[in-house]
Design an enzyme around this catalytic site. Structure first.
Site, PDB file in Angstrom:
ATOM      1  N   HIS A 175     -15.078 -14.160  55.052  1.00  0.00           N
ATOM      2  CA  HIS A 175     -15.127 -13.761  56.467  1.00  0.00           C
ATOM      3  C   HIS A 175     -14.135 -12.636  56.782  1.00  0.00           C
ATOM      4  O   HIS A 175     -14.143 -12.102  57.888  1.00  0.00           O
ATOM      5  CB  HIS A 175     -14.906 -14.971  57.386  1.00  0.00           C
ATOM      6  CG  HIS A 175     -13.494 -15.464  57.458  1.00  0.00           C
ATOM      7  ND1 HIS A 175     -13.048 -16.583  56.794  1.00  0.00           N
ATOM      8  CD2 HIS A 175     -12.419 -14.993  58.147  1.00  0.00           C
ATOM      9  CE1 HIS A 175     -11.772 -16.776  57.066  1.00  0.00           C
ATOM     10  NE2 HIS A 175     -11.362 -15.826  57.882  1.00  0.00           N
ATOM     11  N   ASP A 192     -16.594 -19.686  51.229  1.00  0.00           N
ATOM     12  CA  ASP A 192     -15.831 -18.636  51.908  1.00  0.00           C
ATOM     13  C   ASP A 192     -14.849 -17.966  50.951  1.00  0.00           C
ATOM     14  O   ASP A 192     -13.641 -18.189  51.003  1.00  0.00           O
ATOM     15  CB  ASP A 192     -15.094 -19.235  53.110  1.00  0.00           C
ATOM     16  CG  ASP A 192     -14.497 -18.176  54.027  1.00  0.00           C
ATOM     17  OD1 ASP A 192     -14.827 -16.985  53.840  1.00  0.00           O
ATOM     18  OD2 ASP A 192     -13.712 -18.540  54.925  1.00  0.00           O
ATOM     19  N   SER A 207      -5.819 -15.928  56.888  1.00  0.00           N
ATOM     20  CA  SER A 207      -7.085 -16.024  56.154  1.00  0.00           C
ATOM     21  C   SER A 207      -7.050 -15.279  54.835  1.00  0.00           C
ATOM     22  O   SER A 207      -6.550 -14.153  54.748  1.00  0.00           O
ATOM     23  CB  SER A 207      -8.224 -15.452  56.995  1.00  0.00           C
ATOM     24  OG  SER A 207      -8.688 -16.376  57.926  1.00  0.00           O
ATOM     25  N   GLY A 208      -7.622 -15.911  53.803  1.00  0.00           N
ATOM     26  CA  GLY A 208      -7.708 -15.276  52.498  1.00  0.00           C
ATOM     27  C   GLY A 208      -6.457 -15.407  51.660  1.00  0.00           C
ATOM     28  O   GLY A 208      -6.449 -15.033  50.485  1.00  0.00           O
TER      29      GLY A 208
END
Length: 293
Positions: free
Chosen positions: A108, A153, A245-246
């Site tokens: 994402h 994801d 995120s990530g």
């Protein structure tokens, strides 16, 4: 922050972003269409990239949020930690170095172009000794990535050149084995240190978290958890958040997960962070790197 929409709308957004940033490189991978997932409707989860809004819990966003109630990481203690930047220096997602020329991040966090910074401890744009800068020349989201549910994801990003392996920049090994309940892990990122208000840390933040049972995870997020995810937390008031995120989840010296999503605001009681379970993708990651190197 991930949003639902048709492929042509995403492409239009990508072109607009490229024009705003003054970039002419083409989009490097085909977009994955939103999936028809009834259990995801009404989901309270949100991406943990920068630009997070209530009701969207993926943990990325154009303003970048931070670890809530973590502590400053020791300098060079996370040499695999990467930052994905918009323009010259604007952080929007974390990433993790898994190969001399490849990063992992959340699917994402996908953008039309990637500017990558490694070996940097502070959030400041000022140059730091040991830092290395790169461009992403290819992005490969997992073909099963599904928005808004956030299954699968993860995404690989190929750098324009190999890193120089130093004390400040080096890859981490991905664990082929899934983490057991109760395993102690560390998550790191430059995401917001408070929620819903955004407060940015001066340096990379680290937080110890504990892998939770599948039963507890599904109880926290009914109908939203599948085999590509795991939950981890510690206690109320401690969590990953927007901007993280990530980023990596490291357990016993090996990479086990990526920051993916969670409730908004972050760090609420009985609403743990949700992470991509990388043991499920060990073969895909290695096969994809080999096929594209």
């Amino acid at each position: 922050m991930a949003t639902a929409g048709s492929p042509w709308m995403w492409m239009l957004g990508a072109l607009i972003t490229a024009l705003v940033l003054g970039v002419t490189e083409p989009v490097l991978a085909n977009d994955v269409e939103s999936c028809d997932n009834p259990s995801a409707k009404g989901s309270s989860g949100s991406n943990r990239d920068l630009g997070g809004k209530a009701g969207d819990d993926t943990r990325s966003d154009d303003s970048s949020a931070r670890i809530v109630n973590g502590s400053d990481c020791e300098k060079d203690a996370q040499p695999w930690q990467g930052a994905l930047l918009l323009g010259p220096n604007k952080l929007y997602c974390g990433a993790v170095l898994v190969n001399p020329q490849w990063l992992l991040t959340a699917a994402h966090c996908r953008k039309p172009v990637y500017r990558v910074r490694l070996g940097h401890h502070s959030l400041s744009p000022l140059y730091e000794t040991g830092q290395q800068m790169f461009q992403g020349i290819k992005s490969i989201p997992h073909p099963g990535y599904c928005h808004p549910r956030h299954s699968n994801d993860l995404m690989l990003v190929k750098l324009d050149k190999k890193i120089q392996n130093t004390h400040a920049v080096k890859p981490i090994t991905i664990s082929p084995h899934c983490p057991s309940v109760g395993t102690q892990c560390m998550v790191s990122g430059w995401g917001t240190t408070s929620s819903p208000q955004n407060n940015f840390p001066k340096v990379l933040q680290c937080l110890n978290i504990t892998v939770l049972s599948e039963e507890r995870c599904k109880k926290a997020y009914p109908g939203q958890i599948d085999q590509t995810m795991f939950c981890a937390g510690d206690e109320a008031g401690r969590d990953s958040c927007q901007g993280d995120s990530g980023g990596p989840v490291v357990c016993n010296g090996q990479l086990q997960g990526l920051v993916s999503w969670g409730d908004y605001p972050c760090a609420q009681p009985n609403r743990p962070g949700v992470y991509t379970k990388l043991c499920q993708f060990y073969k895909w990651i290695n096969d994809t790197i080999k096929a594209n190197s």
